[in-house]
Design an enzyme around this catalytic site. Structure first.
Site, short mmCIF file in Angstrom:
data_model
loop_
_atom_site.label_atom_id
_atom_site.label_comp_id
_atom_site.label_asym_id
_atom_site.label_seq_id
_atom_site.Cartn_x
_atom_site.Cartn_y
_atom_site.Cartn_z
N GLU A 1 0.82 -1.21 0.00
CA GLU A 1 0.00 0.00 0.00
C GLU A 1 0.85 1.26 0.00
O GLU A 1 0.52 2.25 -0.66
CB GLU A 1 -0.96 0.01 1.20
N TYR B 1 -5.88 6.06 5.44
CA TYR B 1 -6.06 5.11 4.35
C TYR B 1 -5.26 3.83 4.57
O TYR B 1 -5.81 2.72 4.51
CB TYR B 1 -5.65 5.73 3.01
N ASP C 1 -9.31 6.06 -1.13
CA ASP C 1 -8.23 6.60 -1.95
C ASP C 1 -8.85 7.25 -3.18
O ASP C 1 -10.08 7.42 -3.26
CB ASP C 1 -7.22 5.51 -2.33
#
Length: 457
Positions: A83, A165, A183
């Site tokens: 990520e 996030y 996102d």
């Protein structure tokens, strides 16, 4: 009698106009309320969950960080690394970096034992190097506190570099906590599902996106649902060419419904385009300094300087460089570089060394997120009168710049930023061209036929 009647009519007209304007304003306000505060209905939530999970199960991309992993700690680590790498970077670019990273540091413990130089070298080319530093700092912190990976959003947010996030992604995918992720892909999907026409960058709008995403997330399978939502935005609900006919949630898409009834509206109107921040224009002079150990040109090393630990490209190695006040001619740039070398390394190009070659090599523009940096590249080869010890640090440690000598082989294997790598490539190309142009022309062979004819005569 007529004047009162006219006055009454005028007042009635004004009252009607006022009521009309009020109704119009109320309708506009109502549209904004409908845009932002109308949550998903229970029916839509269930339909979206079922449709999206079914679609994702059949269409998810086979990516290395999605490989099944029974060890939840390792799974959390893999999600975290992937990520962070995927922020501002394309999936296809990340795949090779992720595989190399996992081969070198397969667990959190392995990463915690790495140096920042090793991490930067592995990260070279991905950009946004602060992400790599945060990964290392986070790994060291988690290991120092017992080595157990945080499992909830609240505990993950305490790790350096992990925001809302990334915390949501790790918690939902690795530990099955029913929390949302938001996102750019998710914003686009939700903006179209709800036909949200407000600026997606406004803080109040961002909060609404998180609220809507939290409504949708499937409590029994939050990881796959969140990945499905992001996958939908990345592959189907794209910015410019959405494939609405292939979208599993098109029946719940308000933007698509509006576009079918109003020819002036298209799905790509959502989300609205935010005004881009105007880029700053900076200028920099870079000097690739090659120092000969003796008079032998083949035996040399380059001077590299480490950037400060804070700010742009923190802690990374580069060739000596200095910011300029603006566009500058060659003489002005050399004056700035000479002052930089003398200030930081006690190196006076006019006294302490013999300058063998000094040439302007070229220039190019390197684009950061909010900065357009024009880089002027100069190459300088010199021989120090006092040998390699001619370069010295400033006496005051607080002003000293970390530096080192490296040869060309080391430079070729170092994890340099793309701009530094481009500077070095430009200089190497220049040196090859210079060497070719300075080489003596080979003696021309006499024509074989003429020679034979002369012998016969």
């Amino acid at each position: 009698m007529r004047r009162p009647r006219l006055a009454n009519e005028r007042r009635a007209a004004e009252s009607s106009a006022s009521a009309s304007a009020s109704a119009s304003a109320s309708a506009s306000e109502q549209q904004q309320i409908q845009d932002m505060e109308d949550l998903f209905s229970d029916t839509d939530i269930q339909k979206i969950r079922v449709s999206l999970l079914g679609w994702y199960g059949l269409n998810f991309r086979d990516l290395p960080w999605r490989v099944a992993e029974d060890d939840v700690e390792k799974r959390a680590y893999r999600v975290w690394v992937s990520e962070v790498m995927l922020q501002q970077t394309r999936v296809q670019t990340v795949i090779d970096y992720f595989n190399r990273w996992m081969h070198k540091w397969p667990t959190l413990l392995h990463l915690s034992q790495a140096s920042i130089e090793e991490v930067n070298e592995m990260w070279a080319g991905l950009g946004y190097y602060r992400r790599a530093r945060y990964l290392l700092e986070g790994a060291k912190m988690i290991v120092a506190e017992g080595g157990q990976f945080p499992k909830t959003v609240s505990s993950l947010r305490k790790v350096p570099g992990i925001g809302d996030y990334t915390a949501g992604a790790i918690a939902s995918i690795a530990f099955k906590e029913a929390v949302p992720v938001v996102d750019g892909n998710v914003v686009r999907v939700i903006a179209r599902l709800k036909a949200i026409s407000t600026n997606p960058k406004d803080s109040s709008t961002v909060k609404k996106f998180w609220k809507l995403a939290a409504q949708l997330v499937d409590p029994s399978n939050p990881g796959d649902f969140n990945q499905g939502l992001m996958e939908l935005g990345a592959t189907i609900c794209t910015p410019l060419s959405p494939s609405c006919s292939a979208c599993p949630v098109s029946n719940q898409c308000r933007a698509l419904s509006i576009s079918r009834h109003h020819s002036s509206v298209v799905v790509t109107n959502y989300p609205v385009k935010a005004i881009k921040t105007k880029q700053r224009h900076d200028f920099s002079a870079v000097c690739v300094l090659e120092i000969l150990k003796d008079e032998d040109v083949s035996d040399s090393e380059f001077l590299l300087v480490k950037r400060p630990d804070g700010g742009l490209l923190a802690g990374l190695w580069e060739f000596p460089s200095a910011l300029l006040d603006g566009e500058a001619d060659l003489a002005g740039r050399r004056e700035v570089i000479d002052r930089y070398l003398k200030t930081h390394f006690q190196l006076d190009t006019r006294k302490a060394c013999k300058v063998i070659l000094r040439e302007h090599v070229g220039e190019f523009v390197h684009v950061f997120t909010h900065i357009r940096l024009k880089i002027y590249v100069e190459y300088m080869m010199l021989h120090l009168k006092g040998g390699m010890k001619g370069v010295s640090r400033k006496k005051r440690d607080s002003e000293a710049l970390p530096w080192k000598y490296v040869d060309s082989n080391v430079i070729s294997s170092m994890g340099l930023t793309s701009s530094v790598r481009k500077v070095y490539t430009m200089v190497e190309k220049f040196k090859q061209q210079k060497l070719a142009s300075d080489a003596p022309a080979p003696a021309r062979k006499r024509n074989l036929r003429c020679t034979k004819k002369e012998e016969q005569e």
